[in-house]
Design an enzyme around this catalytic site. Structure first.
Site, PDB file in Angstrom:
ATOM      1  N   LYS A   1     -19.541   5.006  -6.041  1.00 57.04           N
ATOM      2  CA  LYS A   1     -18.690   4.030  -5.362  1.00 57.04           C
ATOM      3  C   LYS A   1     -18.424   4.539  -3.947  1.00 57.04           C
ATOM      4  CE  LYS A   1     -14.705   1.233  -6.792  1.00 57.04           C
ATOM      5  NZ  LYS A   1     -13.511   1.234  -7.643  1.00 57.04           N
TER       6      LYS A   1
HETATM    7  O1  G3P Z   1     -10.728  -0.307  -8.397  1.00 59.20           O
HETATM    8  C1  G3P Z   1     -10.488  -1.076  -7.279  1.00 59.20           C
HETATM    9  C2  G3P Z   1      -9.528  -2.222  -7.487  1.00 59.20           C
HETATM   10  O2  G3P Z   1      -9.833  -2.901  -8.660  1.00 59.20           O
HETATM   11  C3  G3P Z   1      -8.081  -1.878  -7.323  1.00 59.20           C
HETATM   12  O3  G3P Z   1      -7.218  -2.813  -7.874  1.00 59.20           O
HETATM   13  O4  G3P Z   1      -4.966  -3.516  -8.641  1.00 59.20           O
HETATM   14  O5  G3P Z   1      -5.193  -1.458  -7.210  1.00 59.20           O
HETATM   15  O6  G3P Z   1      -5.545  -3.705  -6.227  1.00 59.20           O
HETATM   16  P1  G3P Z   1      -5.651  -2.885  -7.464  1.00 59.20           P
END
Ligand code: G3P
Length: 219
Positions: free
Chosen positions: A87
């Site tokens: 990633k």
């Molecule tokens: O892994 C990346 C993404 O899915 C993060 O999500 O909930 O922290 O905005 P969030």
């Protein structure tokens, strides 16, 4: 649409895997920190533990921000398991690194994508997955699902093979929205997947069926 779980919590990953609908896992440095995972060796062992649970792709994020360091870190991560997807953040050196990994046959997930232009660059660099963060766009009063629509249109126009991995999914309505638009993958919390199960008429209908069955059997 593939379902990835967005967590580094092994119990939740196991629960989603046991449900039989899990296609992969995404993690990020914040999710690893949330589980108290720190230090190179612990991080590596945690990725190995995740790979041992699931059948599909497991995104492991680099913490480097220069091209040379990302290459070194990404190659080490990719060598851990064939399920590992490197990633890489959507920055200039990240785009270069994605191109490098793509030529070497190493799978990548371009993360922290918030515009269709960024997604176009990721596809041109040869990313396996692109991760638009829909929940974080919604958080700032911007339509996250509209971004998925734009990327779908652009990728379909040119048949880019990069898979749209809708990230930062927060709830079941996000999952349905992604499915209607045609996102290739969504990654979200276990709670959002389990919420798809629920409807009050399912619960009351089942209760009635069971009660009628018991009555007919004279119980
Ligand atoms: O892994 C990346 C993404 O899915 C993060 O999500 O909930 O922290 O905005 P969030």
């Amino acid at each position: 649409m593939k379902f990835f779980i967005d967590t580094a919590n092994l119990e939740q990953i196991k629960e989603a895997q046991d449900l039989g609908v899990l296609d992969g896992v995404t993690t990020n440095p914040s999710l690893m920190a949330k589980e108290g995972i720190s230090g190179d060796e612990n991080v590596i062992n945690h990725y190995k533990a995740i790979c041992a649970i699931v059948d599909g792709d497991v995104s492991a994020e680099v913490i480097s921000t220069t091209y040379e360091e990302m290459i070194k870190e990404g190659e080490a991560l990719a060598a851990l398991d064939s399920k590992i997807v490197v990633k890489v953040p959507m920055i200039k050196d990240g785009v270069k690194a994605i191109k490098y990994f793509s030529k070497k046959g190493i799978k990548t997930n371009c993360t922290l994508v918030f515009t269709a232009g960024q997604a176009l660059l990721a596809a041109k660099a040869g990313a396996t997955y692109v991760s638009p963060f829909i929940g974080r766009l919604d958080d700032i009063s911007t339509d996250g699902l509209a971004l998925i629509e734009d990327i779908r249109l652009i990728y379909d126009n040119y048949q880019y093979p990069t898979q749209i991995l809708a990230a930062s999914v927060r709830h079941s309505a996000h999952i349905l929205g992604c499915a209607k638009i045609g996102a290739d993958v969504m990654t979200g919390p276990l709670s959002a997947m389990l919420a798809l199960l629920k409807h009050p008429l399912t619960d009351s209908g089942l209760a009635t069926f069971l009660a009628d069955h018991a009555k007919a059997a004279g119980k």
